[in-house]
Design an enzyme around this catalytic site. Structure first.
Site, PDB file in Angstrom:
ATOM      1  N   ASP A  48       0.869  -1.396   0.094  1.00  0.00           N
ATOM      2  CA  ASP A  48      -0.022   0.189   0.105  1.00  0.00           C
ATOM      3  C   ASP A  48       0.886   1.224  -0.130  1.00  0.00           C
ATOM      4  OD1 ASP A  48      -2.235  -1.387  -0.077  1.00  0.00           O
ATOM      5  OD2 ASP A  48      -2.627  -1.540   1.978  1.00  0.00           O
ATOM      6  N   LYS A  70      -4.004   2.726  -2.029  1.00  0.00           N
ATOM      7  CA  LYS A  70      -5.205   3.674  -1.974  1.00  0.00           C
ATOM      8  C   LYS A  70      -5.097   4.784  -1.214  1.00  0.00           C
ATOM      9  CE  LYS A  70      -8.205   0.430  -0.861  1.00  0.00           C
ATOM     10  NZ  LYS A  70      -7.380  -0.966  -0.900  1.00  0.00           N
ATOM     11  N   MET A 183      -8.530   8.718   9.032  1.00  0.00           N
ATOM     12  CA  MET A 183      -9.030   9.131   7.663  1.00  0.00           C
ATOM     13  C   MET A 183     -10.197  10.696   7.853  1.00  0.00           C
ATOM     14  SD  MET A 183      -9.544   5.445   6.034  1.00  0.00           S
ATOM     15  CE  MET A 183     -10.325   4.814   7.432  1.00  0.00           C
TER      16      MET A 183
END
Length: 287
Positions: A48, A70, A183
């Site tokens: 990642d 991502k 996030m």
């Protein structure tokens, strides 16, 4: 089965394995020895965007390395394609390492990927990593729990599936609980206003920790009412964690003595550690 290549099943008598590994928060010293041992044997590595170059370099030099990162609104591959790659290489008899930042089972979609793996009869191993919440809080000197301040901690994602905002603020009103938002930096103003409107005390201590555990880590301390304005001026970069709760106030008590916040923490050359005569025999004995 066809989408993964039926020829892989027909020509390969030995199925490979998938090793789901938490790469931690980016500091290679926080990687587990078990993770390092498996990474050293990898034949295919799917990694990642939050996996640091130092950690990626610890994988076998002969391994095929495939970037599948991502970030918000920027996906190298959709999740379905990542699942397909895991299955395809495992069915081809490979030792597949799925390398994820933090811990794969904490907002890392590790469970979704393993569901696809086991549907195809592939054996897996899951190796935990230090999740960003633990790394960020520890490095900054903010205990996630403390008998005098917080008797529980809650990890919350700021976004639900398909990017929908998580506005379940009524579940976050307990002042004796620390809340860590993953996030959430891009929704900071909306979230803080929503929490206050839902009844959370506007003077609740609040922290933003950027680049957790790395030499570039930055910490911003404020309250629920002013942290968004502070961030608008400071512009701390992602990835970042948000911590809300009375334990954040301990940052100031510890800061003058915390080597991590003073920028004096030691970051060791991992290549030298891994090759040291003292460590190698121990690693080999568990290989």
């Amino acid at each position: 089965m066809g989408q993964y290549g039926a020829e892989n099943v027909q020509t390969c008598t030995k199925r490979g394995t998938v090793h789901l590994i938490g790469a931690g928060s980016g500091d290679p010293e926080l990687l587990t020895l078990k993770a390092w041992r498996v990474m050293h044997r990898a034949e295919v590595v799917l990694y990642d965007s939050l996996v640091s170059e130092d950690i990626l370099d610890m994988c076998a030099t002969t391994a095929e390395k495939i970037f599948v990162g991502k970030r918000r609104a920027n996906h190298a591959l959709p999740q379905e394609s990542i699942n397909e790659l895991l299955v395809k290489h495992a069915l081809a008899g490979k030792i597949v390492v799925r390398l994820k930042g933090g811990d794969p089972f904490i907002f890392g979609r590790g469970g979704e990927e393993l569901q696809e793996v086991v549907r195809h009869g592939i054996h897996f191993e899951s190796i935990p990593g230090i999740t960003a919440a633990s790394a960020a809080a520890s490095r900054a000197g903010i205990p996630l729990t403390h008998r005098d301040y917080a008797q529980s901690v809650k990890f919350v994602t700021a976004c639900k599936k398909n990017g929908a905002p998580n506005n379940d603020y009524s579940e976050l009103m307990d002042s004796s609980q620390t809340v860590v938002f993953y996030m959430g930096l891009h929704r900071l103003h909306e979230m803080t206003q929503g929490l206050i409107a839902s009844g959370r005390d506007s003077e609740t201590p609040f922290a933003i920790i950027s680049h957790a555990s790395m030499p570039t880590q930055q910490v911003l301390i404020g309250t629920l009412s002013d942290i968004a304005d502070q961030q608008a001026e400071a512009k701390l970069p992602t990835p970042a964690l948000l911590i809300m709760g009375d334990v954040v106030a301990l940052y100031h008590e510890f800061a003058g003595y915390n080597l991590g916040t003073m920028g004096k923490g030691e970051f060791v050359d991992v290549d030298k550690v891994i090759s040291s005569n003292d460590l190698m025999p121990n690693l080999e004995s568990i290989a």
